[in-house]
Design a protein around this motif. Structure first.
Motif, PDB file in Angstrom:
ATOM      1  N   GLU A 286       0.691  -1.331  -0.123  1.00  0.00           N
ATOM      2  CA  GLU A 286       0.181  -0.152  -0.088  1.00  0.00           C
ATOM      3  C   GLU A 286       0.974   1.127  -0.297  1.00  0.00           C
ATOM      4  O   GLU A 286       0.074   1.868  -0.799  1.00  0.00           O
ATOM      5  N   VAL A 287       2.024   1.520   0.844  1.00  0.00           N
ATOM      6  CA  VAL A 287       3.127   2.650   1.133  1.00  0.00           C
ATOM      7  C   VAL A 287       3.582   3.029  -0.813  1.00  0.00           C
ATOM      8  O   VAL A 287       3.458   3.701  -0.547  1.00  0.00           O
ATOM      9  N   LEU A 288       3.637   1.702  -1.267  1.00  0.00           N
ATOM     10  CA  LEU A 288       4.406   1.313  -3.007  1.00  0.00           C
ATOM     11  C   LEU A 288       3.301   1.754  -3.610  1.00  0.00           C
ATOM     12  O   LEU A 288       3.582   2.105  -4.233  1.00  0.00           O
ATOM     13  N   ALA A 289       1.517   1.729  -3.431  1.00  0.00           N
ATOM     14  CA  ALA A 289       0.993   1.763  -4.248  1.00  0.00           C
ATOM     15  C   ALA A 289       0.517   3.297  -3.887  1.00  0.00           C
ATOM     16  O   ALA A 289       0.461   4.417  -4.911  1.00  0.00           O
ATOM     17  N   ALA A 290       0.746   3.667  -3.067  1.00  0.00           N
ATOM     18  CA  ALA A 290       0.442   5.985  -2.731  1.00  0.00           C
ATOM     19  C   ALA A 290       1.956   6.492  -2.856  1.00  0.00           C
ATOM     20  O   ALA A 290       1.797   7.350  -4.317  1.00  0.00           O
ATOM     21  N   LYS A 291       3.334   5.479  -3.082  1.00  0.00           N
ATOM     22  CA  LYS A 291       4.115   5.993  -4.022  1.00  0.00           C
ATOM     23  C   LYS A 291       4.117   6.425  -5.113  1.00  0.00           C
ATOM     24  O   LYS A 291       4.702   7.584  -6.269  1.00  0.00           O
ATOM     25  N   ASP A 292       3.625   5.021  -6.367  1.00  0.00           N
ATOM     26  CA  ASP A 292       3.327   5.204  -6.969  1.00  0.00           C
ATOM     27  C   ASP A 292       2.397   6.348  -7.732  1.00  0.00           C
ATOM     28  O   ASP A 292       2.336   6.839  -8.582  1.00  0.00           O
ATOM     29  N   LYS A 293       0.980   6.107  -7.088  1.00  0.00           N
ATOM     30  CA  LYS A 293       0.526   7.738  -7.256  1.00  0.00           C
ATOM     31  C   LYS A 293       0.939   9.194  -7.423  1.00  0.00           C
ATOM     32  O   LYS A 293       0.193  10.168  -8.074  1.00  0.00           O
ATOM     33  N   ARG A 294       1.753   9.347  -6.669  1.00  0.00           N
ATOM     34  CA  ARG A 294       2.773  10.550  -6.521  1.00  0.00           C
ATOM     35  C   ARG A 294       3.511  10.963  -7.618  1.00  0.00           C
ATOM     36  O   ARG A 294       3.500  12.144  -8.235  1.00  0.00           O
ATOM     37  N   ASP A 295       3.813   9.752  -7.616  1.00  0.00           N
ATOM     38  CA  ASP A 295       4.674   9.615  -8.623  1.00  0.00           C
ATOM     39  C   ASP A 295       4.167   9.847 -10.424  1.00  0.00           C
ATOM     40  O   ASP A 295       4.380  10.331 -11.432  1.00  0.00           O
ATOM     41  N   PHE A 296       3.463   9.417 -10.491  1.00  0.00           N
ATOM     42  CA  PHE A 296       2.372   9.691 -11.464  1.00  0.00           C
ATOM     43  C   PHE A 296       1.408  10.930 -11.616  1.00  0.00           C
ATOM     44  O   PHE A 296       1.559  11.676 -12.426  1.00  0.00           O
ATOM     45  N   GLU A 297       1.526  11.560 -10.849  1.00  0.00           N
ATOM     46  CA  GLU A 297       0.686  12.881 -10.895  1.00  0.00           C
ATOM     47  C   GLU A 297       2.291  13.746 -11.247  1.00  0.00           C
ATOM     48  O   GLU A 297       2.214  14.360 -12.137  1.00  0.00           O
TER      49      GLU A 297
END
Length: 324
Positions: A286-297
């Motif tokens: 879940e932490v990695l998925a949250a980081k992926d969302k930040r990188d997506f932005e």
């Protein structure tokens, strides 16, 4: 960069492709129509070219492969994707495009299920599968997409250039939908009419094998995008399973002071450990998925800059052309 690009993936659609291209050109005369032929064994490519479309080819079989090629090669402010089987009237095309160009939508879904789909479509298991997917994705991802499997959609430049295509076949629509929902992109629905294929035209979608692929893709993406919920449910299931088998052992122990089934107790202990491990795996992912969302932005911001630069370059080219 095109203002509007109409994308038509095709495989053996010689009976309908010419009409579809003509209808698109009448509905959106300012659009560039691209037909991508996917190893058709009939005259699909020839008839599309004769009708005024730009014809290109994708030699790896599968709708997902075709869309990957389209999204890589074409730059446009708005993309309209439609099937080449003449099942979608083009009277709503302008509304779908306007939602992207004038209302900042990232994906516009042509909603068949709220209009004529269930009466026009003659394959009952297709009807059931569409309803099942709509309910499943809306429940799992807490959204309200009206039609998951529709091939009639409009996209923004930002969506197309940030969408990683992994599917090879008809799972692609599910992947598009969940991508947009997961990254909080603006999704809108437009009710569109649906008509069954004309006589002699056949769907390439296999109800059972392709249906299973779509369900598998939905669960796979749920695991990837909602890992804490996915692995948390597994952990909860394993814990409850262990509790069911260990409860009689504890009841016997409190009644007699004896432990009658040591092997069961040991196995239940390992099941609980597996459940705990599953839960903590979900937390890490879940932490990695949250980081992926930040990188997506960050990626999205870069794509937006590229779009504005491409639009400015296109305007300059147009001005130079007028001056000449």
């Amino acid at each position: 960069m095109d203002k509007i690009a109409v994308l038509i993936p095709c495989y053996n659609e010689e009976q309908t492709i010419a009409k579809v291209v003509r209808d698109v050109r009448n509905a959106l005369p300012e659009a560039v129509v691209y037909v991508y032929d996917n190893n058709s064994k009939d005259r699909t490519a020839e008839l599309a070219a004769a009708s005024g479309a730009v014809v290109r080819h994708e030699y790896r079989q599968g709708k997902g492969n075709v869309i990957r090629r389209m999204f890589r090669e074409i730059d446009a402010e708005c993309y309209l994707m439609i099937d080449g089987d003449d099942t979608y009237p083009l009277d709503c095309a302008g509304e779908l495009v306007e939602k992207v160009l004038g209302h900042n939508a990232d994906m516009v879904v042509g909603d068949r299920l709220s209009s004529t789909y269930f009466t026009e479509n003659k394959r009952p298991f297709h009807n059931f599968g569409n309803s099942l997917m709509r309910t499943g994705i809306n429940r799992l991802f807490h959204t309200d997409i009206k039609d998951i499997m529709t091939g009639y959609r409009a996209f923004s430049y930002e969506f197309v250039k940030t969408f990683p295509v992994f599917s090879k076949g008809f799972e692609i629509e599910t992947e598009m939908t969940i991508h947009a929902v997961n990254y909080n992109m603006q999704v809108e629905n437009v009710v569109v009419e649906y008509r069954d294929r004309p006589e002699g035209s056949f769907s390439k979608l296999n109800t059972y094998s392709d249906g299973m692929k779509v369900v598998h893709k939905m669960l796979q993406l749920y695991r990837n995008y909602r890992p804490l919920r996915f692995f948390g449910m597994i952990g909860l299931f394993l814990t409850l399973l262990a509790a069911v088998f260990v409860a009689p052992i504890f009841a016997e122990y409190f009644r007699t002071g004896l432990v009658p089934r040591f092997p069961t107790l040991i196995v239940c202990g390992f099941i609980v450990l597996a459940g705990i491990q599953s839960f903590f795996s979900g937390m890490i992912l879940e932490v990695l998925a949250a980081k992926d969302k930040r990188d997506f932005e960050y990626r999205l911001a870069k794509i937006s800059v590229e779009k504005r630069r491409g639009m400015r370059d296109g305007c300059r080219d147009g001005e130079r052309g007028h001056s000449v």
